[in-house]
Write a protein that holds these residues in place. Structure first.
Motif, PDB file in Angstrom:
ATOM      1  N   ASP A  58      21.815 -35.095 -62.433  1.00 40.83           N
ATOM      2  CA  ASP A  58      23.119 -34.564 -62.944  1.00 40.83           C
ATOM      3  C   ASP A  58      23.835 -33.226 -63.034  1.00 40.83           C
ATOM      4  OD1 ASP A  58      23.071 -36.517 -64.923  1.00 40.83           O
ATOM      5  OD2 ASP A  58      21.836 -35.417 -66.700  1.00 40.83           O
ATOM      6  N   GLY A  59      22.898 -32.048 -62.329  1.00 38.64           N
ATOM      7  CA  GLY A  59      23.105 -31.118 -61.533  1.00 38.64           C
ATOM      8  C   GLY A  59      23.724 -31.227 -59.963  1.00 38.64           C
ATOM      9  N   LEU A  60      23.083 -31.516 -59.728  1.00 40.47           N
ATOM     10  CA  LEU A  60      23.380 -32.610 -58.370  1.00 40.47           C
ATOM     11  C   LEU A  60      24.815 -32.852 -58.021  1.00 40.47           C
ATOM     12  CD1 LEU A  60      23.317 -32.211 -55.011  1.00 40.47           C
ATOM     13  CD2 LEU A  60      21.529 -34.552 -55.760  1.00 40.47           C
ATOM     14  N   THR A  61      25.158 -33.765 -59.082  1.00 39.26           N
ATOM     15  CA  THR A  61      26.557 -34.172 -59.313  1.00 39.26           C
ATOM     16  C   THR A  61      28.019 -33.416 -59.855  1.00 39.26           C
ATOM     17  OG1 THR A  61      25.313 -36.723 -60.022  1.00 39.26           O
ATOM     18  CG2 THR A  61      27.274 -36.319 -60.685  1.00 39.26           C
ATOM     19  N   GLY A  62      27.646 -32.324 -60.969  1.00 37.52           N
ATOM     20  CA  GLY A  62      28.382 -31.934 -60.432  1.00 37.52           C
ATOM     21  C   GLY A  62      28.432 -31.252 -59.531  1.00 37.52           C
ATOM     22  N   GLU A  63      27.528 -30.371 -58.441  1.00 36.93           N
ATOM     23  CA  GLU A  63      27.397 -29.205 -58.092  1.00 36.93           C
ATOM     24  C   GLU A  63      28.053 -29.949 -56.955  1.00 36.93           C
ATOM     25  OE1 GLU A  63      27.326 -25.802 -57.935  1.00 36.93           O
ATOM     26  OE2 GLU A  63      25.574 -26.290 -60.354  1.00 36.93           O
ATOM     27  N   ALA A  64      28.260 -31.331 -57.059  1.00 37.04           N
ATOM     28  CA  ALA A  64      27.923 -31.770 -55.491  1.00 37.04           C
ATOM     29  C   ALA A  64      29.928 -32.113 -55.913  1.00 37.04           C
ATOM     30  CB  ALA A  64      28.044 -33.753 -55.327  1.00 37.04           C
ATOM     31  N   ALA A  65      30.070 -32.549 -57.133  1.00 32.05           N
ATOM     32  CA  ALA A  65      31.925 -32.595 -57.123  1.00 32.05           C
ATOM     33  C   ALA A  65      32.664 -30.925 -56.957  1.00 32.05           C
ATOM     34  CB  ALA A  65      31.757 -32.730 -58.877  1.00 32.05           C
ATOM     35  N   ASP A  66      31.752 -29.634 -57.004  1.00 31.04           N
ATOM     36  CA  ASP A  66      31.890 -28.353 -57.177  1.00 31.04           C
ATOM     37  C   ASP A  66      32.154 -28.603 -55.999  1.00 31.04           C
ATOM     38  OD1 ASP A  66      32.385 -28.192 -59.710  1.00 31.04           O
ATOM     39  OD2 ASP A  66      30.577 -26.939 -59.947  1.00 31.04           O
TER      40      ASP A  66
END
Length: 107
Positions: A58-66
């Protein structure tokens, strides 16, 4: 699955970057210049890598979007069109990854 693309995001960034909206984060980043935007790209890349190593999808998904967002803002600030990056990716994928990497003379 979503139909939202990087091209969609690029168009939104273009509109916001050229807006006079003082409440636009994109506009504020553009106004701060390439060094600040590049710093954000670096920060988001590190945060994405940390999330991946920690197994935090979940963190990776958010950071990848950023990271993708900030990278597109950086491209916009440097006047490098997304189509140029996509063209480079297309060129590179015309051969195997190892062949492509071996053919680079600038790296």
């Amino acid at each position: 699955m979503t139909g939202f693309t990087l091209s969609d995001l690029d168009r939104i960034i273009e509109a916001r970057a050229t807006s006079g909206d003082p409440g636009s984060y994109t506009r504020k980043l553009i106004d701060k210049g390439v060094p600040k935007i590049a710093q954000k790209v670096g920060e988001e890349g590190v945060e994405a890598a940390i999330a991946a190593v920690m197994g935090d999808n979940d963190g990776l998904t958010g950071e990848a979007a950023d990271l993708l967002y900030h990278l597109l803002v950086l491209l916009r600030a440097r006047e490098v069109p997304l189509s140029a990056v996509m063209g480079e990716l297309e060129r590179r994928t015309a051969q195997s990854g190892l062949q492509e990497k071996a053919s680079r003379t600038d790296r």
